[in-house]
Design a protein around this motif. Structure first.
Motif, PDB file in Angstrom:
ATOM      1  N   GLN A  88      20.587 -13.926  -1.414  1.00  0.00           N
ATOM      2  CA  GLN A  88      19.847 -14.314  -2.621  1.00  0.00           C
ATOM      3  C   GLN A  88      20.176 -13.378  -3.790  1.00  0.00           C
ATOM      4  O   GLN A  88      19.840 -13.668  -4.932  1.00  0.00           O
ATOM      5  CB  GLN A  88      18.325 -14.311  -2.381  1.00  0.00           C
ATOM      6  N   LEU A  89      20.838 -12.244  -3.496  1.00  0.00           N
ATOM      7  CA  LEU A  89      21.185 -11.300  -4.558  1.00  0.00           C
ATOM      8  C   LEU A  89      22.411 -11.757  -5.355  1.00  0.00           C
ATOM      9  O   LEU A  89      22.779 -11.131  -6.340  1.00  0.00           O
ATOM     10  CB  LEU A  89      21.408  -9.902  -3.976  1.00  0.00           C
ATOM     11  N   VAL A  90      23.040 -12.850  -4.910  1.00  0.00           N
ATOM     12  CA  VAL A  90      24.133 -13.430  -5.718  1.00  0.00           C
ATOM     13  C   VAL A  90      23.503 -14.491  -6.614  1.00  0.00           C
ATOM     14  O   VAL A  90      22.878 -15.425  -6.123  1.00  0.00           O
ATOM     15  CB  VAL A  90      25.214 -14.105  -4.840  1.00  0.00           C
ATOM     16  N   GLU A  91      23.649 -14.333  -7.906  1.00  0.00           N
ATOM     17  CA  GLU A  91      23.057 -15.285  -8.845  1.00  0.00           C
ATOM     18  C   GLU A  91      23.851 -16.601  -8.838  1.00  0.00           C
ATOM     19  O   GLU A  91      25.049 -16.598  -8.529  1.00  0.00           O
ATOM     20  CB  GLU A  91      23.047 -14.690 -10.266  1.00  0.00           C
ATOM     21  N   PRO A  92      23.180 -17.705  -9.160  1.00  0.00           N
ATOM     22  CA  PRO A  92      23.854 -19.009  -9.146  1.00  0.00           C
ATOM     23  C   PRO A  92      25.129 -18.999  -9.982  1.00  0.00           C
ATOM     24  O   PRO A  92      25.137 -18.470 -11.092  1.00  0.00           O
ATOM     25  CB  PRO A  92      22.822 -19.967  -9.766  1.00  0.00           C
TER      26      PRO A  92
END
Ligand SMILES: *Cc1c(COP(=O)(O)O)cnc(C)c1O
Length: 401
Positions: A88-92
């Motif tokens: 979830q730490l990778v942004e869209p």
């Protein structure tokens, strides 16, 4: 003496001991309650609902955090839940760099999320310095690492990749399942986040599924805990309690796993039926020096390639008793897996071959049985393997070799 002075072994053994203020229980109580009272209107206590926080799970999180030298930790229901949270730490729309030879479940999750547009993934060969330097030249949110890899036990230089990633603005996650903090501390080597499948060595008894995310800073810990609660991925109190019990003996178990694994590796290395042994503790391992530098030990997994391919594998496995044919690893009992038909069966034959996973490859999770018994059993199993000598139709029976 402050907590900071204590050895990892001591911290693991003493985690939560004498915390109980009601009855003076020595071992921390198991709090199964899903919900907790408010002491009055507008007066919540430390815990309100067990998905967001549970006292038993907190003890395990604090212990894992201390052992990985982190700022905070989040305990999840499985290793894959921990990986889901960390991703979830990778942004869209942003970039993730991940190793092509990572754990199969991680590969499948990253691939599936990338396909539905959650982020962009670039599969990188982190064993090739030029390849990872080139990949880091384009901005990325996250770099995913595993060392050593499964099942070929190849290493990546964690410190060098962390330094270059930091300089390029990317954060680094290391899956530390294979070595555990007893033998490798990625945060000390410069990583930002460590993930674990505690199902393996940390619990160590093949009877609980669990995971953990440990972060180097408080802000990331808060983000991780927020996602874990939001997505419902946190671990149960009972599983946490069981895992804490396993964690107390982690150091002694890892020491013995490793001693037994080294004995197996030495035996296999000398045997004519074995084409290759993969174990970072052997001087013949191409990255032995990197292993000595970045690890505190070599772990309990040994892989071997039988010269005779799949027929030899069948002969070898036939009648094995002290190595159970099963997936997973890290328990007190020895296991043997055939990656081509088990853990890596979902890959195409070509992809497997490109990854170096042939039909003759076997992975041993060396357990805590007596090394003498394990060695005798391996000798006997190798003795059943009939060797075909190149250029000769003759079959050599090694049963008395
Ligand atoms: C087993 C494993 C996982 C997944 O953990 P589960 O607890 O099975 O969900 C992730 N990474 C590695 C290296 C593993 O061995």
């Amino acid at each position: 003496m402050t907590d900071g002075d204590l050895d990892l072994t001591t911290r693991a053994v003493r985690a939560g001991i004498e915390d109980d203020r009601h009855y003076g229980a020595v071992v921390p109580p198991l709090h199964l309650s899903s919900t907790f009272t408010f002491s009055g209107l507008d007066r919540p206590r430390r815990h309100d609902y067990s998905r967001s926080g549970n006292p038993t799970r907190d003890v395990l999180a604090d212990a894992l955090c201390a052992m990985e030298a982190g700022a905070g930790a989040c305990v999840t229901a499985t290793g894959m839940a921990a990986i889901t949270v960390a991703l979830q730490l990778v942004e869209p729309g942003r970039r993730l760099l991940a190793p092509a030879d990572c754990y199969g479940g991680t590969w499948r999750l990253i691939d599936a999320l990338a396909r539905r547009g959650a982020f962009e993934v670039e599969w990188v060969d982190f064993h090739d310095e030029n390849a990872w330097k080139k990949a880091l030249a384009t901005p990325a949110d996250l770099v995913w690492l595993e060392s050593p890899t499964n099942p070929l036990l190849r290493l990546v230089d964690i410190r060098a990749i962390c330094e270059a990633s930091r300089a390029s603005g990317a954060r680094v996650v290391v899956d530390n399942t294979f070595l555990t903090p007893a033998l490798q501390q990625p945060l000390v080597l410069g990583a930002d986040i460590v993930v674990h499948s505690t199902t393996k060595y940390i619990n160590g008894h093949s009877d609980v599924l669990g995971g953990a995310v440990v972060c180097a800073d408080a802000e990331t810990t808060d983000r991780v805990a927020w996602w874990a609660n939001c997505m419902g991925l946190t671990g149960s109190a009972f599983d946490s309690w069981m895992t804490l019990r396993g964690l107390r003996t982690l150091e002694v178990r890892m020491r013995q796993h490793q001693e037994n694994a080294r004995a197996m590796a030495r035996l296999l290395e000398r045997h004519p039926a074995v084409a290759r042994v993969h174990y970072p503790g052997l001087e013949s391992h191409p990255q032995h020096r990197l292993a000595v530098r970045q690890q505190r030990g070599f772990g309990g997994i040994v892989s071997l390639e039988l010269a005779g391919g799949k027929p030899a594998v069948r002969q070898f496995l036939d009648g094995l008793q002290l190595f159970s044919l099963a997936e997973s690893l890290g328990g007190v009992e020895s296991l043997v897996a055939h990656p081509a038909t088990m853990t890596h069966a979902a890959m195409s034959a070509e992809a497997r071959l490109a990854a170096g996973i042939g039909d003759g490859l076997l992975r041993l999770s060396v357990g805590l049985e007596s090394a003498g018994d394990l060695c005798r059993e391996l000798e006997a199993a190798l003795g059943r393997v009939h060797l075909h000598v190149p250029g000769s139709p003759r079959v050599i029976d090694l049963s008395n070799a």
